[in-house]
Motif scaffolding. Structure first.
Motif, mmCIF file in Angstrom:
data_model
loop_
_atom_site.group_PDB
_atom_site.id
_atom_site.type_symbol
_atom_site.label_atom_id
_atom_site.label_comp_id
_atom_site.label_asym_id
_atom_site.label_seq_id
_atom_site.Cartn_x
_atom_site.Cartn_y
_atom_site.Cartn_z
ATOM 1 N N UNK A 1 -9.009 -17.349 7.802
ATOM 2 C CA UNK A 1 -7.686 -16.816 7.450
ATOM 3 C C UNK A 1 -7.795 -15.550 6.610
ATOM 4 N N UNK A 2 -8.928 -14.874 6.698
ATOM 5 C CA UNK A 2 -9.145 -13.569 6.074
ATOM 6 C C UNK A 2 -9.125 -13.644 4.544
ATOM 7 N N UNK A 3 -8.698 -12.526 3.913
ATOM 8 C CA UNK A 3 -8.710 -12.416 2.451
ATOM 9 C C UNK A 3 -7.369 -11.885 1.972
ATOM 10 N N UNK A 4 -6.868 -12.487 0.890
ATOM 11 C CA UNK A 4 -5.596 -12.035 0.314
ATOM 12 C C UNK A 4 -5.821 -11.602 -1.131
ATOM 13 N N UNK A 5 -4.864 -10.845 -1.670
ATOM 14 C CA UNK A 5 -4.950 -10.378 -3.050
ATOM 15 C C UNK A 5 -3.640 -10.652 -3.774
ATOM 16 N N UNK A 6 -3.750 -10.980 -5.067
ATOM 17 C CA UNK A 6 -2.588 -11.155 -5.939
ATOM 18 C C UNK A 6 -2.447 -9.885 -6.767
ATOM 19 N N UNK A 7 -1.388 -9.102 -6.549
ATOM 20 C CA UNK A 7 -1.262 -7.791 -7.205
ATOM 21 C C UNK A 7 0.026 -7.753 -8.031
ATOM 22 N N UNK A 8 -0.067 -7.428 -9.352
ATOM 23 C CA UNK A 8 1.119 -7.468 -10.212
ATOM 24 C C UNK A 8 1.980 -6.213 -10.160
ATOM 25 N N UNK A 9 2.500 -5.892 -8.994
ATOM 26 C CA UNK A 9 3.512 -4.837 -8.861
ATOM 27 C C UNK A 9 4.242 -5.079 -7.546
ATOM 28 N N UNK A 10 5.328 -4.347 -7.361
ATOM 29 C CA UNK A 10 6.058 -4.423 -6.092
ATOM 30 C C UNK A 10 5.486 -3.355 -5.166
ATOM 31 N N UNK A 11 4.382 -3.688 -4.517
ATOM 32 C CA UNK A 11 3.750 -2.738 -3.597
ATOM 33 C C UNK A 11 4.753 -2.269 -2.540
ATOM 34 N N UNK A 12 4.656 -0.971 -2.184
ATOM 35 C CA UNK A 12 3.543 -0.034 -2.398
ATOM 36 C C UNK A 12 3.563 0.712 -3.731
ATOM 37 N N UNK A 13 4.452 0.348 -4.649
ATOM 38 C CA UNK A 13 4.472 1.011 -5.952
ATOM 39 C C UNK A 13 3.309 0.523 -6.804
ATOM 40 N N UNK A 14 2.654 1.431 -7.477
ATOM 41 C CA UNK A 14 1.550 1.152 -8.389
ATOM 42 C C UNK A 14 0.376 0.464 -7.707
ATOM 43 N N UNK A 15 -0.134 1.064 -6.631
ATOM 44 C CA UNK A 15 -1.415 0.625 -6.100
ATOM 45 C C UNK A 15 -2.505 1.042 -7.091
ATOM 46 N N UNK A 16 -3.480 0.173 -7.334
ATOM 47 C CA UNK A 16 -4.575 0.562 -8.219
ATOM 48 C C UNK A 16 -4.811 -0.410 -9.343
ATOM 49 N N UNK A 17 -5.521 0.065 -10.372
ATOM 50 C CA UNK A 17 -6.125 -0.824 -11.371
ATOM 51 C C UNK A 17 -5.218 -1.229 -12.521
ATOM 52 N N UNK A 18 -4.120 -0.490 -12.774
ATOM 53 C CA UNK A 18 -3.360 -0.756 -13.999
ATOM 54 C C UNK A 18 -1.850 -0.775 -13.727
ATOM 55 N N UNK A 19 -1.387 -1.625 -12.842
ATOM 56 C CA UNK A 19 0.048 -1.602 -12.503
ATOM 57 C C UNK A 19 0.951 -2.083 -13.624
ATOM 58 N N UNK A 20 0.497 -3.025 -14.460
ATOM 59 C CA UNK A 20 1.363 -3.548 -15.521
ATOM 60 C C UNK A 20 1.581 -2.480 -16.588
ATOM 61 N N UNK A 21 0.490 -1.872 -17.062
ATOM 62 C CA UNK A 21 0.627 -0.806 -18.053
ATOM 63 C C UNK A 21 1.453 0.367 -17.504
ATOM 64 N N UNK A 22 1.249 0.683 -16.223
ATOM 65 C CA UNK A 22 1.958 1.823 -15.627
ATOM 66 C C UNK A 22 3.456 1.582 -15.594
ATOM 67 N N UNK A 23 3.872 0.354 -15.291
ATOM 68 C CA UNK A 23 5.305 0.030 -15.260
ATOM 69 C C UNK A 23 5.918 0.156 -16.650
#
Length: 313
Positions: A103-125
């Motif tokens: 079933x491949x690979x998934x990621x948990x990302x703390x932003x509303x993608x495509x906004x804030x792709x990358x390493x620091x989405x929480x600080x950026x918001x």
């Protein structure tokens, strides 16, 4: 349906809540983290936060120097996983790993993608003064944080909220969403939604100089920078050439009384205000170098700072 054979991949504190939640029902086959790194004042080698949590949960740990090396692939292949769950790992998964699990690979990302792709989405918001953020679970592809979206949920940012509290709320939301996804995996996989790349924004890692407060910025921007790096690592400036972390503050609407970075006023039993470009801000919590967090009035009593003193070097 048989329980999924999951391998969890992550490093920072962000993935801990999700790892604990899925371990309550189906313990992952393996947790992969970054190798131990020098940490603390003595630079002693120590495991990352997720590795410590996995050890406490009794889950087998694997810390490859390079997750895409052939020997790593062979180890993972022998476990016959159904799914890789990744969260703040700090490295890219190559095509062979992404396609290794059924079933491949998934990621948990703390932003509303495509906004804030990358390493620091929480600080950026928080830096941007956003009032809404959210969590996205998406399928990993070759491009950073650009894979099709599996599920997404908004989260309102509370007024005055800082990085630590927002990080905790998003990590808990990620754990709830992951449980929901695993319980209805076929339904979610059937409705993957591609990201609109034209709306994408990027956010890289922050360096120490990004945490240095610029009092010549508007008061709201200074307060947002304090929120974005509080409680750790902490936005800072200098007093008498010693670093001073500013951990919470609020914007005032009163007029300025001096140049940016100077102490505007002292409020008995409360603290002090600092001039910015347009308005002063009230400093509420502070941390001098090598000392505990304290309210700004307590710091004033010890430092004997006065109105007009400069907070820079």
């Amino acid at each position: 349906m048989k329980p999924l054979r999951i391998i969890f991949i992550g490093s920072s504190e962000f993935g801990i809540a999700a790892l604990k939640r899925i371990s309550e029902s189906v313990k992952p086959l393996l947790v992969i983290t970054q190798p131990d790194r020098p940490q603390g004042r003595n630079l002693s080698s120590a495991p990352c936060p997720l590795a410590k949590s996995a050890a406490e949960l009794g889950i087998k740990l694997f810390k490859p120097d390079n997750i895409n090396f052939e020997e790593t692939l062979q180890t993972l292949h022998s476990l016959m996983p159904d799914l890789f769950v990744t969260a703040s790992y700090g490295g890219m998964l190559g095509k062979r790993i992404r396609n290794l699990a059924a079933r491949k690979a998934i990621n948990l990302h703390p932003s509303l993608l495509p906004k804030y792709r990358g390493a620091a989405p929480i600080q950026s918001a928080l830096l941007a003064g956003d009032r809404t953020t959210g969590m996205t679970i998406f399928r990993l592809t070759a491009s950073l944080d650009a894979g099709p979206i599996i599920m997404q949920q908004k989260l309102e940012i509370d007024e005055g909220e800082n990085y630590s509290s927002l990080h905790e709320r998003l990590a808990n939301l990620a754990s709830e969403m992951l449980i929901e996804y695993l319980a209805n995996i076929d339904a979610y996989e059937a409705k993957l939604s591609p990201q609109d790349d034209s709306l994408a924004t990027q956010c890289g890692k922050f360096e120490k100089q990004d945490m240095l407060l610029d009092w010549h910025q508007p008061a709201e921007s200074v307060v947002n920078r304090i929120r974005a790096f509080s409680l750790k690592p902490g936005a800072f400036q200098y007093y008498n050439n010693e670093p001073l972390k500013f951990l919470s503050a609020v914007k005032l609407e009163t007029p300025l009384s001096g140049e940016p970075g100077s102490i505007d006023s002292i409020i008995k039993n409360t603290g002090f205000t600092v001039n910015c470009a347009d308005h002063p801000i009230l400093i509420k919590t502070i941390q001098p170098a090598g000392k505990k967090i304290m309210d700004s009035w307590a710091w004033l009593l010890g430092s004997r700072a006065q109105t007009g003193d400069k907070l820079w070097k």
